[in-house]
Design a protein around this motif. Structure first.
Motif, mmCIF file in Angstrom:
data_model
loop_
_atom_site.group_PDB
_atom_site.id
_atom_site.type_symbol
_atom_site.label_atom_id
_atom_site.label_comp_id
_atom_site.label_asym_id
_atom_site.label_seq_id
_atom_site.Cartn_x
_atom_site.Cartn_y
_atom_site.Cartn_z
ATOM 1 N N GLU A 1 0.957 -1.287 -0.050
ATOM 2 C CA GLU A 1 0.058 -0.075 -0.050
ATOM 3 C C GLU A 1 0.895 1.313 -0.090
ATOM 4 N N GLN A 2 2.120 1.152 0.684
ATOM 5 C CA GLN A 2 2.774 2.523 0.733
ATOM 6 C C GLN A 2 3.522 2.873 -0.591
ATOM 7 N N ALA A 3 3.869 1.598 -1.228
ATOM 8 C CA ALA A 3 4.763 1.685 -2.487
ATOM 9 C C ALA A 3 3.662 2.323 -3.287
ATOM 10 N N HIS A 4 2.202 1.884 -3.414
ATOM 11 C CA HIS A 4 1.157 2.126 -4.268
ATOM 12 C C HIS A 4 0.890 3.627 -4.215
ATOM 13 N N GLU A 5 0.787 4.213 -3.021
ATOM 14 C CA GLU A 5 0.617 5.777 -2.797
ATOM 15 C C GLU A 5 1.731 6.447 -3.397
ATOM 16 N N LEU A 6 2.772 6.110 -3.079
ATOM 17 C CA LEU A 6 4.298 6.431 -3.384
ATOM 18 C C LEU A 6 4.222 6.785 -4.911
ATOM 19 N N ALA A 7 3.949 5.701 -5.675
ATOM 20 C CA ALA A 7 4.039 5.550 -7.058
ATOM 21 C C ALA A 7 3.049 6.941 -7.562
ATOM 22 N N TYR A 8 2.102 7.414 -7.018
ATOM 23 C CA TYR A 8 1.460 8.365 -7.623
ATOM 24 C C TYR A 8 1.407 9.890 -6.918
ATOM 25 N N ASP A 9 2.454 9.858 -6.190
ATOM 26 C CA ASP A 9 2.927 11.157 -5.572
ATOM 27 C C ASP A 9 4.106 11.958 -6.715
ATOM 28 N N PRO A 10 3.390 13.137 -7.330
ATOM 29 C CA PRO A 10 4.303 13.899 -8.368
ATOM 30 C C PRO A 10 5.368 14.633 -7.622
ATOM 31 N N ASN A 11 5.522 14.608 -6.193
ATOM 32 C CA ASN A 11 6.525 15.482 -5.823
ATOM 33 C C ASN A 11 7.471 14.658 -4.946
ATOM 34 N N TYR A 12 7.303 13.393 -5.137
ATOM 35 C CA TYR A 12 8.177 12.311 -4.318
ATOM 36 C C TYR A 12 9.600 12.068 -5.071
ATOM 37 N N MET A 13 10.692 12.078 -4.449
ATOM 38 C CA MET A 13 11.867 11.627 -5.229
ATOM 39 C C MET A 13 12.134 10.182 -4.861
ATOM 40 N N SER A 14 11.533 9.452 -5.896
ATOM 41 C CA SER A 14 11.523 8.006 -5.721
ATOM 42 C C SER A 14 12.854 7.408 -6.211
ATOM 43 N N PRO A 15 13.172 6.173 -5.784
ATOM 44 C CA PRO A 15 14.393 5.536 -6.397
ATOM 45 C C PRO A 15 14.388 5.526 -7.701
ATOM 46 N N PHE A 16 13.340 5.422 -8.427
ATOM 47 C CA PHE A 16 13.121 5.432 -10.110
ATOM 48 C C PHE A 16 13.688 6.803 -10.561
ATOM 49 N N ALA A 17 13.321 7.690 -10.075
ATOM 50 C CA ALA A 17 13.302 9.202 -10.580
ATOM 51 C C ALA A 17 14.711 9.531 -10.152
ATOM 52 N N GLN A 18 15.367 9.105 -9.072
ATOM 53 C CA GLN A 18 16.766 9.305 -8.814
ATOM 54 C C GLN A 18 17.975 8.419 -9.833
ATOM 55 N N PHE A 19 17.479 7.366 -10.167
ATOM 56 C CA PHE A 19 18.058 6.428 -11.287
ATOM 57 C C PHE A 19 17.966 7.365 -12.590
ATOM 58 N N ALA A 20 16.734 7.786 -12.757
ATOM 59 C CA ALA A 20 16.670 8.406 -13.878
ATOM 60 C C ALA A 20 17.421 9.908 -14.095
ATOM 61 N N CYS A 21 17.306 10.560 -13.094
ATOM 62 C CA CYS A 21 18.319 11.701 -12.859
ATOM 63 C C CYS A 21 20.002 11.444 -13.171
ATOM 64 N N ASP A 22 20.185 10.118 -12.629
ATOM 65 C CA ASP A 22 21.603 9.810 -12.735
ATOM 66 C C ASP A 22 21.877 9.292 -14.129
ATOM 67 N N ASN A 23 20.889 9.107 -14.857
ATOM 68 C CA ASN A 23 21.043 9.067 -16.448
ATOM 69 C C ASN A 23 20.571 9.986 -17.149
ATOM 70 N N GLY A 24 20.672 11.246 -16.664
ATOM 71 C CA GLY A 24 20.561 12.468 -17.445
ATOM 72 C C GLY A 24 19.178 12.996 -17.608
ATOM 73 N N LEU A 25 18.155 12.285 -17.162
ATOM 74 C CA LEU A 25 16.885 12.792 -17.219
ATOM 75 C C LEU A 25 16.232 13.649 -16.276
ATOM 76 N N ASN A 26 15.595 14.518 -16.455
ATOM 77 C CA ASN A 26 14.928 15.304 -15.510
ATOM 78 C C ASN A 26 13.511 14.808 -15.293
ATOM 79 N N VAL A 27 13.590 13.811 -14.180
ATOM 80 C CA VAL A 27 12.342 13.270 -13.707
ATOM 81 C C VAL A 27 12.213 13.404 -12.225
ATOM 82 N N ARG A 28 11.072 13.306 -11.902
ATOM 83 C CA ARG A 28 10.637 13.463 -10.301
ATOM 84 C C ARG A 28 9.170 12.741 -10.111
#
Length: 289
Positions: free
Chosen positions: A243-270
Motif C-alpha cells: 500500500e505504501q509503495a502504491h501511494e508513493l507511485a502516484y506522488d508527483p513530488n516524491y523523489m523515488s528511487p526510479f526518479a533518482q536513477f533517471a536523474c543519474d542517467n541525465g533525465l529530469n524526472v521527479r
C-alpha cells in the motif's frame, strides 16, 4: 527459438538442480502476498495470482519451498499483446515443472502445450528454500528481486540486471518477423546465488513496482512492525508495504528511487513510478508437517 515451456524448464531446473540431498528437514517459509495493478483499484486480484501484468506463485514440495514473481513487459500492449498472458503462463509452467521434477509421473497440461501462440516478455525472480540444508537458492533475471533481512539489516540481496536505463533483462517470445529485433535473454543469464538462512530471517521478493518506489530504509521501517511469524501478521505487513509503495507511485513530488536513477542517467524526472506492484513476504520458520 525457445518455446515458453523450454524457458520454464530451464529456469526451474537451474534453481532446483542445486538442492541438497541430505536427510534432515528443519526449515520452511511462511509466505503471504499482496499487490496492486496500476490500472485497477486497490486490492483487485486478477485470475490466479496476478496483479496487473505481474504474476506470482507460492509452492511447497517434499524438500523445498518455492516462490517467485514475474513481471510482464507492458510495451507489448502497443502491439495488441496482453503482457499478463505471458507472465501468468510462465508462473504456471514454473509451478508445474517443479511438480514434475519432484515426482515420478510427468505432468502434462493443455495450457503448457502452447496450442495458442503466445507472445511477450517478462522478468523473473525465483526463490527456493532447501529445508534440508537451510540454503536459499535464487535466480533473478531483470529488475524484480529479493532481500534477505536479519535483525533489521539487509544481509543478502539480488542484483538488478539492465541492458540500459529502464530496460531490464527479460525472457521473450517474439513473432518470427521480429526475431532479432526484440530483446531476449537466456535463462542462463540470470543472476544465481546460494545463501545460508537462519530461523527468523525475513525474505521479501517483489517486482520492480516496489523497488522503484520504496528505498531500502522505508522497507526496513515497515518490516520492523513484523513482531511474530503467524500468517496474519505477515499478511498485514505485506499489505502495508504494498500500500505504501502504491501511494508513493502516484506522488508527483516524491523523489523515488526510479526518479533518482533517471536523474543519474541525465533525465529530469521527479515523482513516483506508477506500476504494477507484487510483494511476497516470507519468514524462515521451523518446519512442521
Amino acid at each position: 527459438m525457445f518455446s515458453l515451456l523450454s524457458y520454464g524448464r530451464l529456469v526451474a531446473r537451474a534453481v532446483l538442480g542445486g538442492l541438497s540431498q541430505t536427510d534432515s528437514r528443519d526449515y520452511s517459509l511462511i509466505t503471504a502476498s499482496c499487490g496492486f495493478g496500476k490500472d485497477f483499484r486497490k486490492g483487485i486480484l486478477k485470475k490466479g495470482m496476478c496483479y496487473g501484468d505481474d504474476a506470482c506463485f507460492i509452492a511447497r514440495h517434499r524438500s523445498a519451498d518455492v516462490l517467485g514473481v514475474v513481471d510482464g513487459v507492458g510495451g507489448w500492449r502497443d502491439y495488441g499483446v496482453d503482457p499478463s498472458q505471458f507472465s501468468g503462463t510462465l508462473t504456471l509452467i514454473l509451478v508445474k515443472e517443479q511438480v514434475h521434477l519432484s515426482s515420478s509421473s510427468p505432468v502434462c497440461f493443455e495450457l503448457l502445450q502452447n496450442k495458442v501462440p503466445l507472445l511477450g516478455s517478462s522478468t523473473a525472480c525465483i526463490v527456493v528454500l532447501d529445508r534440508r540444508s537451510h540454503q536459499l537458492h535464487t535466480a533473478n533475471l531483470g529488475d524484480s528481486g529479493f532481500l534477505v533481512v536479519r535483525e533489521g539489516e539487509v544481509v543478502h540481496r539480488s542484483d538488478e540486471q539492465q541492458h540500459y536505463f529502464n530496460t531490464p533483462f527479460q525472457l521473450s517470445i517474439a513473432p518470427p518477423e521480429a526475431e532479432g529485433a526484440v530483446l531476449s535473454d537466456s535463462p542462463e543469464a540470470a543472476d544465481s546465488s546460494s545463501f545460508d538462512v537462519q530461523l527468523g530471517d525475513i525474505i521479501l521478493t517483489a517486482t520492480d513496482g516496489l523497488f522503484d518506489n520504496m528505498p531500502d530504509y522505508m522497507i526496513l521501517q515497515e518490516l520492523k512492525k513484523l513482531k511474530n511469524t503467524n500468517y496474519e501478521s505477515i499478511q498485514q505487513t505485506a499489505r502495508s508495504i504494498a500500500e505504501q509503495a502504491h501511494e508513493l507511485a502516484y506522488d508527483p513530488n516524491y523523489m523515488s528511487p526510479f526518479a533518482q536513477f533517471a536523474c543519474d542517467n541525465g533525465l529530469n524526472v521527479r515523482g513516483g513510478k506508477p506500476d504494477d506492484i507484487t510483494v511476497l513476504l516470507s519468514i524462515v520458520a521451523e518446519y512442521t508437517d
